[in-house]
Design a protein around this motif. Sequence first.
Motif, PDB file in Angstrom:
ATOM      1  N   ILE A 159      -1.840  -8.115  -7.185  1.00  0.00           N
ATOM      2  CA  ILE A 159      -2.319  -8.210  -5.805  1.00  0.00           C
ATOM      3  C   ILE A 159      -3.762  -8.680  -5.761  1.00  0.00           C
ATOM      4  CG2 ILE A 159      -2.865  -6.827  -3.757  1.00  0.00           C
ATOM      5  CD1 ILE A 159      -0.410  -5.151  -4.348  1.00  0.00           C
ATOM      6  N   ASP A 160      -4.550  -8.285  -6.759  1.00  0.00           N
ATOM      7  CA  ASP A 160      -5.967  -8.650  -6.800  1.00  0.00           C
ATOM      8  C   ASP A 160      -6.222 -10.047  -7.358  1.00  0.00           C
ATOM      9  OD1 ASP A 160      -6.739  -6.262  -5.708  1.00  0.00           O
ATOM     10  OD2 ASP A 160      -7.141  -5.295  -7.628  1.00  0.00           O
ATOM     11  N   LEU A 161      -5.187 -10.741  -7.791  1.00  0.00           N
ATOM     12  CA  LEU A 161      -5.386 -12.057  -8.411  1.00  0.00           C
ATOM     13  C   LEU A 161      -6.160 -13.036  -7.525  1.00  0.00           C
ATOM     14  CD1 LEU A 161      -2.101 -12.884 -10.372  1.00  0.00           C
ATOM     15  CD2 LEU A 161      -4.406 -12.563 -11.278  1.00  0.00           C
ATOM     16  N   PRO A 162      -5.898 -13.099  -6.207  1.00  0.00           N
ATOM     17  CA  PRO A 162      -6.688 -14.036  -5.389  1.00  0.00           C
ATOM     18  C   PRO A 162      -8.187 -13.776  -5.401  1.00  0.00           C
ATOM     19  CG  PRO A 162      -4.712 -13.374  -4.207  1.00  0.00           C
ATOM     20  CD  PRO A 162      -4.776 -12.521  -5.437  1.00  0.00           C
ATOM     21  N   PHE A 163      -8.609 -12.553  -5.765  1.00  0.00           N
ATOM     22  CA  PHE A 163     -10.034 -12.270  -5.882  1.00  0.00           C
ATOM     23  C   PHE A 163     -10.642 -12.917  -7.118  1.00  0.00           C
ATOM     24  CE2 PHE A 163      -9.420  -8.101  -3.413  1.00  0.00           C
ATOM     25  CZ  PHE A 163      -9.701  -8.741  -2.214  1.00  0.00           C
ATOM     26  N   SER A 164      -9.846 -13.081  -8.160  1.00  0.00           N
ATOM     27  CA  SER A 164     -10.369 -13.545  -9.444  1.00  0.00           C
ATOM     28  C   SER A 164     -10.032 -14.994  -9.754  1.00  0.00           C
ATOM     29  CB  SER A 164      -9.839 -12.644 -10.575  1.00  0.00           C
ATOM     30  OG  SER A 164      -8.426 -12.609 -10.571  1.00  0.00           O
ATOM     31  N   ILE A 165      -9.003 -15.530  -9.111  1.00  0.00           N
ATOM     32  CA  ILE A 165      -8.600 -16.913  -9.369  1.00  0.00           C
ATOM     33  C   ILE A 165      -9.263 -17.834  -8.347  1.00  0.00           C
ATOM     34  CG2 ILE A 165      -6.655 -18.521  -9.403  1.00  0.00           C
ATOM     35  CD1 ILE A 165      -4.906 -16.363 -10.437  1.00  0.00           C
TER      36      ILE A 165
ATOM     37  N   ALA B 154       0.829  -1.203   0.000  1.00  0.00           N
ATOM     38  CA  ALA B 154       0.000   0.000   0.000  1.00  0.00           C
ATOM     39  C   ALA B 154       0.865   1.255   0.000  1.00  0.00           C
ATOM     40  CB  ALA B 154      -0.927  -0.012   1.219  1.00  0.00           C
ATOM     41  N   TRP B 155       1.930   1.249   0.775  1.00  0.00           N
ATOM     42  CA  TRP B 155       2.817   2.411   0.828  1.00  0.00           C
ATOM     43  C   TRP B 155       3.457   2.679  -0.533  1.00  0.00           C
ATOM     44  CZ3 TRP B 155       3.868   6.082   4.410  1.00  0.00           C
ATOM     45  CH2 TRP B 155       4.986   6.872   4.187  1.00  0.00           C
ATOM     46  N   VAL B 156       3.960   1.630  -1.148  1.00  0.00           N
ATOM     47  CA  VAL B 156       4.619   1.796  -2.442  1.00  0.00           C
ATOM     48  C   VAL B 156       3.628   2.284  -3.500  1.00  0.00           C
ATOM     49  CG1 VAL B 156       5.753   0.547  -4.321  1.00  0.00           C
ATOM     50  CG2 VAL B 156       6.440   0.127  -1.963  1.00  0.00           C
ATOM     51  N   ILE B 157       2.441   1.690  -3.537  1.00  0.00           N
ATOM     52  CA  ILE B 157       1.474   2.031  -4.580  1.00  0.00           C
ATOM     53  C   ILE B 157       0.886   3.421  -4.363  1.00  0.00           C
ATOM     54  CG2 ILE B 157      -0.792   1.391  -5.515  1.00  0.00           C
ATOM     55  CD1 ILE B 157      -0.008  -1.532  -5.004  1.00  0.00           C
ATOM     56  N   ALA B 158       0.628   3.784  -3.106  1.00  0.00           N
ATOM     57  CA  ALA B 158      -0.004   5.076  -2.830  1.00  0.00           C
ATOM     58  C   ALA B 158       0.986   6.233  -2.844  1.00  0.00           C
ATOM     59  CB  ALA B 158      -0.710   5.027  -1.479  1.00  0.00           C
ATOM     60  N   ARG B 159       2.246   5.982  -2.527  1.00  0.00           N
ATOM     61  CA  ARG B 159       3.207   7.074  -2.386  1.00  0.00           C
ATOM     62  C   ARG B 159       4.187   7.188  -3.543  1.00  0.00           C
ATOM     63  NH1 ARG B 159       0.051   8.755   0.631  1.00  0.00           N
ATOM     64  NH2 ARG B 159       0.234   9.105   2.885  1.00  0.00           N
ATOM     65  N   ARG B 160       4.175   6.226  -4.443  1.00  0.00           N
ATOM     66  CA  ARG B 160       5.119   6.251  -5.555  1.00  0.00           C
ATOM     67  C   ARG B 160       4.373   6.114  -6.871  1.00  0.00           C
ATOM     68  NH1 ARG B 160       7.550   7.670  -1.841  1.00  0.00           N
ATOM     69  NH2 ARG B 160       9.533   6.910  -0.985  1.00  0.00           N
TER      70      ARG B 160
ATOM     71  N   ALA C 237      -3.897  -4.459   1.800  1.00  0.00           N
ATOM     72  CA  ALA C 237      -3.469  -3.476   0.801  1.00  0.00           C
ATOM     73  C   ALA C 237      -4.664  -2.742   0.212  1.00  0.00           C
ATOM     74  CB  ALA C 237      -2.679  -4.179  -0.306  1.00  0.00           C
ATOM     75  N   ARG C 238      -5.715  -3.457  -0.109  1.00  0.00           N
ATOM     76  CA  ARG C 238      -6.879  -2.839  -0.736  1.00  0.00           C
ATOM     77  C   ARG C 238      -7.635  -1.917   0.225  1.00  0.00           C
ATOM     78  NH1 ARG C 238      -7.363  -1.150  -5.545  1.00  0.00           N
ATOM     79  NH2 ARG C 238      -7.014  -2.706  -7.150  1.00  0.00           N
TER      80      ARG C 238
END
Length: 290
Positions: free
Chosen positions: A112-118, A94-100, A168-169
């Motif tokens: 990161i969202d793959l476990p939601f769809s697989i 979350a830090w990397v995605i939100a701040r960079r 993260a989400r």
Amino acid sequence: MTVEPKSSQSLPRLVNSQKDREWGKFALIAAVITYLALVLLLPTLYVFIGAFSRGIAPFFATLIDPDFTQALRLTAMAVAVAVPLNVIFGLCAAWVIARRRFRGRTLLLSIIDLPFSISPIVTGLMLVSLYGRNGLLGSVLQSLDIKIIFSFPGIALATMMGGMPFVAREVIPILEEVGTQEEEAAKTLGAGEWQTFWRVTLPSIRWGLFYGIILTTARAMGEYGAIAVVSSNLIGRTQTLTLYVEGAYRNYDSQSAFAASVVLAGLAGATLLIKELFERRIRIKDQENS
């Protein structure tokens, strides 16, 4: 010939329109309640009735059964390993995605969202293809005498993959909303990275983080598909609580299956209760500080 005012003509239409909206609202509420009753409430009630249909004694007999206690212990171990690691990973991601802003940021979010769809079954197959005896890393692991599949490490990995996205989400939108002004102000006053995180960032994301932990814990306790593939489902050895429910039901021991299901439901309810109590305590503290 007299003509009624326009306002008096439109009044009945307005009343009828309001009545239609009221009926529509009630119909929508009734549809939601009916759906919840059929999908969630009635099946849950049936499980509780089945657990206590023969009395309290058989229910508690299941709770002291060695196979049940071993399954419960293995589930608790998997949760104890998966949840902290997923929290650490979720915070870092979350830090990397939100701040960079970097190339491949959208791809990282999708991964990161793959476990939601697989499907969890596919997740288990992926782990077997990678860490199994005939998998990609199988020969290396055998030479090091490390066993992952059909043992606890495989169960822990399957549990971790199922709950990976939640923290993260939940944290990413909060970090993007609060921005970086307070963090930059803390750094200008001489605070280090860790001080800024503990004193500024963590208090601002605590609700999202806590909710992510609750969701991760609930998913870890209820994980079934991936664990069924990687665990071999050996009774008393690699059988988690969800596998115990499935095994007992297949063996026509519905009493034990329902009893274990009640325990799982109770654990889920306990996590929600802890969340509610924690939120209420924080609200009281915030009111006292204000």
